[in-house]
Write a protein that holds these residues in place. Sequence first.
Motif, PDB file in Angstrom:
ATOM      1  N   HIS A 233      -2.079   8.103  47.231  1.00 45.57           N
ATOM      2  CA  HIS A 233      -1.511   9.134  48.106  1.00 45.57           C
ATOM      3  C   HIS A 233      -0.019   9.334  47.870  1.00 45.57           C
ATOM      4  O   HIS A 233       0.705   9.744  48.783  1.00 45.57           O
ATOM      5  N   GLY A 234       0.435   9.016  46.678  1.00 40.86           N
ATOM      6  CA  GLY A 234       1.835   9.250  46.352  1.00 40.86           C
ATOM      7  C   GLY A 234       2.698   8.046  46.677  1.00 40.86           C
ATOM      8  O   GLY A 234       2.369   7.211  47.515  1.00 40.86           O
ATOM      9  N   ARG A 235       3.807   7.961  45.971  1.00 40.57           N
ATOM     10  CA  ARG A 235       4.769   6.875  46.198  1.00 40.57           C
ATOM     11  C   ARG A 235       5.952   7.436  46.977  1.00 40.57           C
ATOM     12  O   ARG A 235       6.466   8.516  46.683  1.00 40.57           O
ATOM     13  N   GLY A 236       6.385   6.711  47.965  1.00 37.72           N
ATOM     14  CA  GLY A 236       7.450   7.219  48.835  1.00 37.72           C
ATOM     15  C   GLY A 236       6.851   8.037  49.958  1.00 37.72           C
ATOM     16  O   GLY A 236       6.375   7.502  50.952  1.00 37.72           O
ATOM     17  N   LYS A 237       6.843   9.345  49.812  1.00 35.44           N
ATOM     18  CA  LYS A 237       6.285  10.219  50.844  1.00 35.44           C
ATOM     19  C   LYS A 237       4.761  10.199  50.771  1.00 35.44           C
ATOM     20  O   LYS A 237       4.176  10.343  49.706  1.00 35.44           O
ATOM     21  N   TYR A 238       4.117  10.069  51.911  1.00 35.30           N
ATOM     22  CA  TYR A 238       2.655   9.977  51.972  1.00 35.30           C
ATOM     23  C   TYR A 238       2.044  11.379  51.959  1.00 35.30           C
ATOM     24  O   TYR A 238       2.333  12.209  52.826  1.00 35.30           O
ATOM     25  N   ASN A 239       1.231  11.629  50.949  1.00 31.73           N
ATOM     26  CA  ASN A 239       0.493  12.889  50.839  1.00 31.73           C
ATOM     27  C   ASN A 239      -0.993  12.567  50.851  1.00 31.73           C
ATOM     28  O   ASN A 239      -1.530  12.050  49.871  1.00 31.73           O
ATOM     29  N   LYS A 240      -1.631  12.826  51.971  1.00 25.97           N
ATOM     30  CA  LYS A 240      -3.037  12.470  52.117  1.00 25.97           C
ATOM     31  C   LYS A 240      -3.907  13.351  51.225  1.00 25.97           C
ATOM     32  O   LYS A 240      -3.762  14.567  51.168  1.00 25.97           O
ATOM     33  N   LYS A 241      -4.849  12.685  50.524  1.00 30.16           N
ATOM     34  CA  LYS A 241      -5.809  13.392  49.685  1.00 30.16           C
ATOM     35  C   LYS A 241      -7.182  13.252  50.326  1.00 30.16           C
ATOM     36  O   LYS A 241      -7.680  12.136  50.508  1.00 30.16           O
ATOM     37  N   SER A 242      -7.772  14.351  50.663  1.00 29.81           N
ATOM     38  CA  SER A 242      -9.089  14.319  51.288  1.00 29.81           C
ATOM     39  C   SER A 242     -10.176  14.252  50.225  1.00 29.81           C
ATOM     40  O   SER A 242      -9.997  14.742  49.097  1.00 29.81           O
ATOM     41  N   ILE A 243     -11.294  13.645  50.619  1.00 26.71           N
ATOM     42  CA  ILE A 243     -12.431  13.496  49.706  1.00 26.71           C
ATOM     43  C   ILE A 243     -13.486  14.517  50.107  1.00 26.71           C
ATOM     44  O   ILE A 243     -13.998  14.500  51.227  1.00 26.71           O
TER      45      ILE A 243
ATOM     46  N   ARG B 278      -7.984  -1.513  45.173  1.00 24.93           N
ATOM     47  CA  ARG B 278      -8.401  -1.499  43.760  1.00 24.93           C
ATOM     48  C   ARG B 278      -9.085  -0.178  43.400  1.00 24.93           C
ATOM     49  O   ARG B 278      -8.884   0.360  42.303  1.00 24.93           O
ATOM     50  N   LEU B 279      -9.922   0.350  44.314  1.00 26.31           N
ATOM     51  CA  LEU B 279     -10.612   1.608  44.038  1.00 26.31           C
ATOM     52  C   LEU B 279      -9.623   2.777  43.925  1.00 26.31           C
ATOM     53  O   LEU B 279      -9.729   3.611  43.014  1.00 26.31           O
ATOM     54  N   TYR B 280      -8.663   2.863  44.857  1.00 26.76           N
ATOM     55  CA  TYR B 280      -7.672   3.942  44.804  1.00 26.76           C
ATOM     56  C   TYR B 280      -6.880   3.882  43.496  1.00 26.76           C
ATOM     57  O   TYR B 280      -6.618   4.919  42.865  1.00 26.76           O
ATOM     58  N   LYS B 281      -6.533   2.662  43.097  1.00 22.25           N
ATOM     59  CA  LYS B 281      -5.714   2.520  41.888  1.00 22.25           C
ATOM     60  C   LYS B 281      -6.524   2.847  40.635  1.00 22.25           C
ATOM     61  O   LYS B 281      -6.030   3.530  39.723  1.00 22.25           O
ATOM     62  N   SER B 282      -7.765   2.356  40.566  1.00 19.70           N
ATOM     63  CA  SER B 282      -8.569   2.605  39.371  1.00 19.70           C
ATOM     64  C   SER B 282      -8.971   4.068  39.240  1.00 19.70           C
ATOM     65  O   SER B 282      -9.119   4.589  38.132  1.00 19.70           O
ATOM     66  N   LEU B 283      -9.137   4.758  40.378  1.00 21.40           N
ATOM     67  CA  LEU B 283      -9.502   6.175  40.350  1.00 21.40           C
ATOM     68  C   LEU B 283      -8.296   7.100  40.207  1.00 21.40           C
ATOM     69  O   LEU B 283      -8.472   8.326  40.109  1.00 21.40           O
ATOM     70  N   LYS B 284      -7.064   6.474  40.243  1.00 24.27           N
ATOM     71  CA  LYS B 284      -5.830   7.273  40.220  1.00 24.27           C
ATOM     72  C   LYS B 284      -5.854   8.315  41.346  1.00 24.27           C
ATOM     73  O   LYS B 284      -5.512   9.494  41.166  1.00 24.27           O
TER      74      LYS B 284
END
Length: 596
Positions: A67-77, A58-64
Amino acid sequence: MATEKSDVSSMEVDDQISTDLKFSINVLQLLKSSQMQHGLRFGDYTRYRRYCTARLRRLYKSLKFTHGRGKYNKKSITASTVTEVRFLHLVLYTAERAWSHAMEKRQLPDGPNARQRSYLIGRLRKAVKWATLFAELCAIKGDSRTSLEAEAYASFMKGNLLFEQDQNWDIALKSFKSARVVYEELGKYGDLDNQVLCRERVEELEPSIRYCLHKIGESNLQASELVHIGEIEGPALDLFKAKLEAVMAEARSQQAASMTEFYWLGHRFPISNAKTRVSILKAQELEKELHDRMEGALPAEKRLAVFDKIFAAYHEARGSIRNDLATAGSSENIKDDLSGLDKAIGAVLGQRTIERNQLLVSISKSKLSKARDEKNEKVTKPEELVRLFDLLLQNMSDLSDLLSSGRDRKEEEVALSEECEVKSLIFRAERCFFLAKSYSSAGKRTEAYSLFSLARSLAENALKKLRSAANHDQMMIKELETLYNNCRSNGCVEHAMGIMEHEKAPEDLSKKISTVSISGSDKKLEKFLVEKLDSYESAVGDSSTKVAPRIAAYQPTFQAIARNPIVLDLAYNSIDFPLIENRMKKDKGFISRLWG
């Protein structure tokens, strides 16, 4: 130009405010609330891990921040990423998810194997990594209190990892102590709820600190004394308790090597199976702890929990014995020894069951006389005590049957059989007393008086047997004397109440008959709907009242009407009426009937 300069200066001020904004999180209160509401109140780490996963989604979705759809692109905090407090929640619940997953593996029924333990330590490393990141981000983006709590949380996670790895006990001790110092300081400030939470966390950390001191060698605690320092409940202690159980199991294995026989009522039974020895030794340690701390030091709920552990240990021992019996082959001596050992452990298990049920009786008796106890729990009814005494009588019967099943009975077995007979008589008297109480509460005076009289005679017989015994229990005699006096006083009360109700019954009946009238009740009632059709009034009434709607009378009421006088012909039986046989047609035979 002046307006442009003012706009630029206002933008600079806004940027400065946004960069200087400090977020505030009450970390301990947030985690405690989430843990208690989602499984950890009952030690369900699987449920809590699933909650953390759903919360992160829920947090990832609400914060937009997906990590991408299909290919995983990690986003660091990083610190620049944290523009609102939910990014800090994201890091915190990631650490909680890794920690709860590790604790889930720790609580497997047979314990984690080598592969699972490697995975467990990997999850704890993940928890330490995310907790450290959380502390670093809170130091930049959080206020001073949030930063302190985050540091304490990271220290606690680091201590857990070293605690599980069985290494670097000095660093683990330093981590736990630094967390304790922070919570001690935070417990002096803030609202009352936060102070209570901080003090609870300090108490939860204390056993882990003492265990680390024990492993370093700076404490004089023995392995058997470590059990008492882990009696505080809380999620922070689950890892410590698992470690403590492993230490105690190792100590029992070493001690069980010298245990070759089991003594019971003058009999000696050899024990060859190491698993059976360890289980019996564990049960005996718990029994010793229970009896050493019986004098009010241990609450009733914890004593019941200790009884459950004793039962589990003895059942485990009996399971090992029966497996040995199945694989014993044709050796009669080994079978006899194993059967005797199984009988002895079954008898001890029966005695502990009786003790546990007696504890339940004492708890129920303490709640019997109270209108409502301190914790707002349900009040005990006499019927519940009757059921408990039924269980006790069944337990005594099973134990007596087990004691009488042997061929060569020792003096100790005979003495225990006689004690079982006396206790059965006492339990019968108490059961009869509370059964009479239940009849009394139902208003059945005759039955209650008869049962109180029977309970008094049973208590008197038990008193005679107890006083005639060589080693009589003074405490039991006092309890029986109290029961005898209670039976006598309650019987007198029931007798008096029965006489009063008997004398009052005709008077009540006459009052009820005097109020009966043919036309019905005398009190003024509202008319029915069929009687006031010409007026617009509701016949249903107000919705807040429970009065039935008055539409029509059913059944119709009785009405007094005039009746014709009843005429009694008293001369009818004295009149001689004339004979009319000569007026009747005579039968002329079959042919005359055919031809008329």
